[in-house]
Design an enzyme around this catalytic site. Structure first.
Site, PDB file in Angstrom:
ATOM      1  N   PRO A  39       0.844  -1.200   0.000  1.00 33.13           N
ATOM      2  CG  PRO A  39       0.041  -1.004   2.178  1.00 33.13           C
ATOM      3  CD  PRO A  39       0.763  -1.939   1.267  1.00 33.13           C
ATOM      4  CG  MET A  40       3.511   2.184  -1.916  1.00 37.51           C
ATOM      5  SD  MET A  40       4.576   1.939  -3.351  1.00 37.51           S
ATOM      6  CE  MET A  40       3.487   0.960  -4.401  1.00 37.51           C
ATOM      7  CD  GLN A  93      -1.355  -0.053   5.280  1.00 37.33           C
ATOM      8  OE1 GLN A  93      -1.110   1.104   4.955  1.00 37.33           O
ATOM      9  NE2 GLN A  93      -0.434  -1.015   5.253  1.00 37.33           N
ATOM     10  CB  CYS A 123       3.166   5.527   7.640  1.00 39.90           C
ATOM     11  SG  CYS A 123       3.337   7.105   6.763  1.00 39.90           S
ATOM     12  CE  LYS A 162       5.067  -1.778   4.355  1.00 46.87           C
ATOM     13  NZ  LYS A 162       4.937  -1.041   3.069  1.00 46.87           N
ATOM     14  CG  ASN A 225       7.897  -3.354   1.866  1.00 49.84           C
ATOM     15  OD1 ASN A 225       7.725  -2.312   2.473  1.00 49.84           O
ATOM     16  ND2 ASN A 225       7.849  -3.420   0.553  1.00 49.84           N
ATOM     17  N   GLY A 226      10.918  -3.676   1.139  1.00 48.24           N
ATOM     18  CA  GLY A 226      11.945  -2.637   1.210  1.00 48.24           C
ATOM     19  C   GLY A 226      13.150  -2.892   0.363  1.00 48.24           C
TER      20      GLY A 226
END
Length: 226
Positions: A39-40, A93, A123, A162, A225-226
């Protein structure tokens, strides 16, 4: 997919001992080696998700949605709940820092019929993390645990989380966070391999992600992730 060094990868890759094993988030089957669209904000909207679906994404998430906006029926938040059937499996999310507000927002999201409800504890941006939401909750694990526990109780669908490695290099507490979240019943955990202080810069460290995956008490899918 080849990513530039240090770039933010839009896909989360499952760390698993046996690639031949079907990955499932409770009843949601994702295949043997799934790629998930992260999710972005201002990126993972329906048109972008359509492109990713066409190119093989196994699961997608909406942009993260403010819990305060949802409970106040704010259009900026509620329109992010919309999705098409072809996008499934899909997760919605949410983010926030208040137990009651997050629980109600999760109920609203759950009623929209996604496959998964996801909670953002990762975030890093100032107007989210420094107000106690997103990665800010890595500084208050009991509160993170309480919010998650309440959401798990009221949602019909699997609840996932997350998060990040920790607030900064001196406070990498993701192992404790993972244990607490597992104990209250989440169905999967995604970990961005950076601290909040790193934002999206520098090298991602996957060692703690692998360590959590290998913990015998952790019996849920762990995504990197990342």
């Amino acid at each position: 997919m080849k990513m530039q060094k240090g770039a933010f990868a839009p896909f989360c890759i499952k760390l698993c001992h046996k690639l031949s094993k079907m990955v499932k988030i409770r009843e949601v089957e994702l295949g043997e080696f799934p790629l998930l669209l992260a999710p972005m904000e201002d990126v993972s909207d329906p048109p972008f998700r359509a492109v990713c679906k066409e190119n093989g994404a196994d699961m997608m998430y909406t942009e993260f949605i403010s819990s305060e906006g949802l409970i106040r029926n704010a259009f900026k938040s509620t329109h992010k709940l919309d999705f098409f059937e072809y996008e499934r499996p899909l997760g919605i999310q949410i983010f926030g820092d208040k137990v009651e507000v997050m629980r109600e927002a999760a109920r609203i999201a759950d009623e929209c019929g996604p496959d998964i409800i996801d909670i953002n504890y990762g975030c890093p941006v100032k107007n989210v993390a420094c107000k106690g939401a997103g990665a800010g909750l890595l500084q208050d694990l009991p509160k993170m645990q309480k919010i998650t526990e309440e959401i798990v109780k009221i949602c019909k669908r699997p609840v996932t989380v997350k998060t990040r490695l920790g607030w900064d290099d001196s406070n990498k507490n993701v192992i404790e966070a993972a244990k607490r979240l597992h104990d209250v019943g989440i169905s999967a955990l995604t970990i961005h391999g950076r601290t909040r202080a790193q934002m999206y810069k520098g090298e991602a460290d996957w060692t703690l992600i692998a360590e959590i995956k290998n913990l015998p008490e952790i019996q849920i899918p762990i995504f990197g992730n990342g």
